[in-house]
Design an enzyme around this catalytic site. Structure first.
Site, PDB file in Angstrom:
ATOM      1  N   GLU A 107      14.155  14.077 115.214  1.00 18.37           N
ATOM      2  CA  GLU A 107      13.555  13.311 116.307  1.00 18.37           C
ATOM      3  C   GLU A 107      14.484  12.275 116.943  1.00 18.37           C
ATOM      4  O   GLU A 107      14.271  11.063 116.858  1.00 18.37           O
ATOM      5  CB  GLU A 107      12.270  12.634 115.820  1.00 18.37           C
ATOM      6  CG  GLU A 107      11.246  13.621 115.337  1.00 18.37           C
ATOM      7  CD  GLU A 107       9.884  12.993 115.158  1.00 18.37           C
ATOM      8  OE1 GLU A 107       9.751  11.772 115.235  1.00 18.37           O
ATOM      9  OE2 GLU A 107       8.930  13.767 114.940  1.00 18.37           O
ATOM     10  N   ARG A 125      11.021  20.960 103.009  1.00 19.53           N
ATOM     11  CA  ARG A 125      11.930  20.193 103.869  1.00 19.53           C
ATOM     12  C   ARG A 125      11.983  18.759 103.356  1.00 19.53           C
ATOM     13  O   ARG A 125      10.961  18.097 103.267  1.00 19.53           O
ATOM     14  CB  ARG A 125      11.445  20.218 105.333  1.00 19.53           C
ATOM     15  CG  ARG A 125      12.306  19.380 106.253  1.00 19.53           C
ATOM     16  CD  ARG A 125      11.747  19.300 107.665  1.00 19.53           C
ATOM     17  NE  ARG A 125      12.547  18.382 108.485  1.00 19.53           N
ATOM     18  CZ  ARG A 125      12.010  17.481 109.311  1.00 19.53           C
ATOM     19  NH1 ARG A 125      10.697  17.408 109.457  1.00 19.53           N
ATOM     20  NH2 ARG A 125      12.786  16.664 110.006  1.00 19.53           N
ATOM     21  N   HIS A 183      17.360  11.482 108.883  1.00 20.27           N
ATOM     22  CA  HIS A 183      15.959  11.170 109.168  1.00 20.27           C
ATOM     23  C   HIS A 183      15.832   9.649 109.219  1.00 20.27           C
ATOM     24  O   HIS A 183      15.102   9.031 108.455  1.00 20.27           O
ATOM     25  CB  HIS A 183      15.030  11.774 108.111  1.00 20.27           C
ATOM     26  CG  HIS A 183      13.615  11.973 108.590  1.00 20.27           C
ATOM     27  ND1 HIS A 183      12.935  13.177 108.536  1.00 20.27           N
ATOM     28  CD2 HIS A 183      12.759  11.097 109.148  1.00 20.27           C
ATOM     29  CE1 HIS A 183      11.715  13.017 109.024  1.00 20.27           C
ATOM     30  NE2 HIS A 183      11.576  11.787 109.412  1.00 20.27           N
ATOM     31  N   TYR A 204       2.073  16.437 116.868  1.00 17.76           N
ATOM     32  CA  TYR A 204       0.928  15.711 116.322  1.00 17.76           C
ATOM     33  C   TYR A 204      -0.239  15.585 117.288  1.00 17.76           C
ATOM     34  O   TYR A 204      -1.392  15.760 116.903  1.00 17.76           O
ATOM     35  CB  TYR A 204       1.360  14.319 115.854  1.00 17.76           C
ATOM     36  CG  TYR A 204       2.217  14.402 114.623  1.00 17.76           C
ATOM     37  CD1 TYR A 204       3.605  14.433 114.715  1.00 17.76           C
ATOM     38  CD2 TYR A 204       1.637  14.516 113.366  1.00 17.76           C
ATOM     39  CE1 TYR A 204       4.392  14.563 113.584  1.00 17.76           C
ATOM     40  CE2 TYR A 204       2.414  14.637 112.227  1.00 17.76           C
ATOM     41  CZ  TYR A 204       3.799  14.658 112.345  1.00 17.76           C
ATOM     42  OH  TYR A 204       4.580  14.794 111.231  1.00 17.76           O
ATOM     43  N   GLU A 215       7.123  19.897 111.561  1.00 15.52           N
ATOM     44  CA  GLU A 215       6.098  18.927 111.151  1.00 15.52           C
ATOM     45  C   GLU A 215       4.796  19.188 111.908  1.00 15.52           C
ATOM     46  O   GLU A 215       4.822  19.299 113.124  1.00 15.52           O
ATOM     47  CB  GLU A 215       6.510  17.473 111.429  1.00 15.52           C
ATOM     48  CG  GLU A 215       7.623  16.954 110.566  1.00 15.52           C
ATOM     49  CD  GLU A 215       7.999  15.524 110.890  1.00 15.52           C
ATOM     50  OE1 GLU A 215       7.161  14.775 111.435  1.00 15.52           O
ATOM     51  OE2 GLU A 215       9.163  15.159 110.643  1.00 15.52           O
ATOM     52  N   ASN A 266       8.237  19.150 116.018  1.00 17.27           N
ATOM     53  CA  ASN A 266       7.287  18.247 115.350  1.00 17.27           C
ATOM     54  C   ASN A 266       6.160  17.955 116.331  1.00 17.27           C
ATOM     55  O   ASN A 266       6.415  17.399 117.414  1.00 17.27           O
ATOM     56  CB  ASN A 266       7.973  16.930 114.956  1.00 17.27           C
ATOM     57  CG  ASN A 266       9.026  17.116 113.876  1.00 17.27           C
ATOM     58  OD1 ASN A 266       9.169  18.209 113.332  1.00 17.27           O
ATOM     59  ND2 ASN A 266       9.747  16.059 113.556  1.00 17.27           N
TER      60      ASN A 266
END
Ligand code: GCO
Length: 466
Positions: free
Chosen positions: A166, A76, A120, A292, A356, A290
Site C-alpha cells: 500500500e 502472507r 509493510h 475493504y 487483503e 487490498n
C-alpha cells in the site's frame, strides 16, 4: 453460477511484522518509524499495545501451527526491515535473518506457502532521520539492497514475493495527514513518497529475480472505490480526482507505466526522471489487491490535490450492524466487483491476488456450556467473508485471472492508530494472556479451503447466520 474454486486457487491469510511481532528491542532489531510514532507523548496505550502486539516473535511456532491446522494454502507475513538491517543499510543482522528463515521452514513443513511482504510500513528510523525516508530518492537504492539480502537468504525456499504494501496509504496517512508513522504533514512530500516507493518496488523486483530463481513477484495495492456523495457534476469530478490520487496513483504506474493525467496535471507532480516509469512498470507476476470498502467524495475546492471531502474509511465509532463494521466502514461487496471489472477492462486483465480482504467486529470469547470449549461466534465475519468470496467466484466466471485471496488477518493484531482495539482476525487473541482462540470464521474458512465450494448462506458452514 459455478460455486467451486479450483484446486490451484490460493486460500490464505495475511499479517504484518509490526502488527503482530512485538519484541521491538529483541535480537538486534533497530527502531522503525512506527516505534518512534507510538513513543511520542500521549500515545502510551499505542506504545504498550505495539510493544507486545500478538507476541508473535516468541509465539511464531504456535501461530504457524494454527495456520497449518486451518489448512491455509499460504500465509502472507511481512519481513521487518529493521530486524534485517537495524539502520536500514549495511550488513544484515543474523538473528533477524534466522527468525524469518525458521518461520519459512515451519510454514513449508506444514504445507503452507510463505508469501513475504518486504515493506509493510516499518521503515528503519535511521533512514527517516537521515534522508527523510521515502521522500528521498536514495531510499530506493537502500530498499533494493535490503530486498537482495532477504531474497538471497530465503529465495531457495520462498517462491512468492510481495515488494511493498500500500504505497498510497504509507504516503497519504504518513506524510500528508500525519495520522500514521512517520507522522509528517507536508503536501510537498506526498507525491515524492508515492513515486519513490513505486521506484523501490521496481528495484526490488530486479533484486529478487536475480537472487531467487523462479520467483513470482507482485506488489500489494489498496483500491477504495470513491463515488460522488451527491448526484452533481461537481461531486462526480471530485470523485474522479479522488480515485486518481488514491487508486490510479499506484495502479496506473505499475500496470500502465504512467500516472493518471489528474495526478500529473496539477502544480505538484511526482518527481519522475527518465527511465523511472519503465522501472516502475517492469512486468510482475501478479498484482495484489487490498479491498475493504468504498468512500464518497464531496466537492471541496480548498482541499490539497483532490479538492474533495472524502468520507467512509476514516476511523469512526459507529454502532456495528450487519452493514457497518467495527471500523465504521460500510460493508460494500459490490466495490470488489467494480474493481475486478476495471482490472479486466482498463488494465488488461492481469493475474490478481486479493492480498487483503476482511472486517473488524467486536468479538467476545464464550465458553460452550456443554463442551467447555472456548469459541467466538463471529457470524458477521463469516457473512462478510462469504459475500466477498462470492464476488470473487463470480468475477472468475466473468474472466478475471484471480489466483488467490488472503483474509486480513490470521490473528487479531495491532491495527495501527487504533492499537489492539480493533479485531480483524480469524483467530481471537486475548492480549492479557496471549491465548489464541479460533473463531467460527476460522473454522468456516478452513472448511471452505477443504471443500473449495462456497456454501450457500442457508447452509451456514461452520457457523449459524447472525
Ligand atoms: C492496510 C494494511 C493493514 C491493515 C488492514 C486493516 O490495508 O491498511 O495493509 O495493515 O491492518 O488493512 O485496516
Amino acid at each position: 453460477m459455478d460455486d467451486r474454486f479450483s484446486e490451484d486457487f490460493i486460500f490464505g491469510a495475511s499479517s504484518s511484522a509490526f502488527q503482530i511481532e512485538g519484541a521491538l528491542d529483541r535480537d538486534g532489531r533497530g527502531p522503525s518509524v512506527w516505534d518512534d510514532f507510538v513513543s511520542r507523548p500521549g500515545r502510551e496505550r499505542l506504545r504498550s499495545d505495539a510493544a507486545t502486539a500478538c507476541d508473535h516473535y516468541a509465539r511464531w511456532a504456535d501461530d504457524v501451527a494454527i495456520a497449518g491446522e486451518l489448512g491455509l494454502d499460504a500465509y502472507r507475513f511481512s519481513v521487518s526491515w529493521p530486524r534485517i538491517q537495524p539502520d536500514g543499510s549495511g550488513e544484515p543482522n543474523r538473528a533477524g535473518i534466522d527468525f524469518y528463515s525458521r518461520l519459512v521452514d515451519a510454514l513449508l513443513e506444514r504445507g503452507v506457502r510463505p508469501f513475504p511482504t518486504l515493506f509493510h510500513w516499518d521503515l528503519p528510523s535511521a533512514l527517516q532521520r537521515g534522508s527523510g525516508g521515502f521522500r528521498a530518492r536514495d531510499t530506493v537504492a537502500r530498499f533494493g539492497d535490503y530486498a537482495g539480502i532477504v531474497a538471497r537468504a530465503l529465495g531457495d525456499r520462498v517462491k512468492d514475493w510481495i515488494t511493498i504494501n500500500e504505497p498510497f496509504e504509507y504516503a497519504c496517512f504518513g506524510h500528508l495527514f500525519g495520522t500514521h508513522a512517520p507522522g509528517v504533514k507536508n503536501p510537498l512530500a506526498y507525491l515524492p513518497v508515492v513515486h519513490h516507493q513505486l521506484l523501490a518496488h521496481g528495484r526490488a523486483v530486479s533484486a529478487i529475480r536475480s537472487e531467487a530463481a523462479g520467483a513470482r513477484v507482485g506488489i500489494a495495492l489498496s483500491w477504495t472505490p470513491v463515488h460522488p456523495a451527491r448526484d452533481t457534476e461537481a461531486d462526480a469530478r471530485a470523485a474522479a480526482r479522488t480515485n486518481a490520487f488514491m487508486n490510479g496513483v499506484s495502479f496506473d504506474p505499475i500496470l500502465l507505466g504512467r500516472y493518471p493525467d489528474l495526478v500529473t496535471g496539477g502544480l505538484l507532480k511526482p518527481p519522475v526522471r527518465d527511465g523511472d516509469m519503465e522501472a516502475i512498470s517492469t512486468p510482475i507476476d501478479f498484482v495484489g489487491l487490498n479491498y475493504y470498502s468504498r468512500e464518497r467524495a464531496r466537492n471541496a475546492p480548498l482541499v490539497p490535490f483532490i479538492r474533495a471531502d472524502v468520507t467512509g474509511k476514516e476511523p469512526r465509532e459507529l454502532p456495528e450492524t450487519d452493514d457497518r463494521t467495527a471500523m465504521g466502514w460500510e460493508v460494500y461487496h459490490d466495490g470488489l466487483a467494480e474493481i475486478l471489472a476495471e482490472l479486466r477492462g482498463r488494465y488488461g486483465n492481469p493475474p490478481v491476488v486479493v492480498t487483503e480482504f476482511g472486517s473488524a467486529w467486536s468479538d467476545e470469547v464464550e465458553t460452550d456450556a456443554a463442551t467447555g470449549r472456548a469459541g467466538v461466534r463471529d457470524a458477521r465475519r463469516v457473512r462478510y467473508l462469504r459475500g466477498q468470496l462470492a464476488v470473487m467466484r463470480s468475477a472468475i466466471g466473468a474472466g478475471s485471472d484471480l489466483r488467490g485471496a488472503f483474509v486480513w488477518s490470521l490473528t487479531d493484531n495491532f491495527e495501527w492508530a487504533e492499537g489492539n482495539a480493533k479485531r480483524f482476525g480469524l483467530v481471537h487473541v486475548d492480549y492479557g494472556t496471549q491465548a489464541r482462540t479460533v473463531k467460527d470464521s476460522g473454522r468456516w474458512y478452513s472448511a471452505l479451503i477443504a471443500s473449495r465450494v462456497l456454501d450457500a448462506p442457508s447452509s451456514g458452514q461452520g457457523s449459524e447466520e447472525a
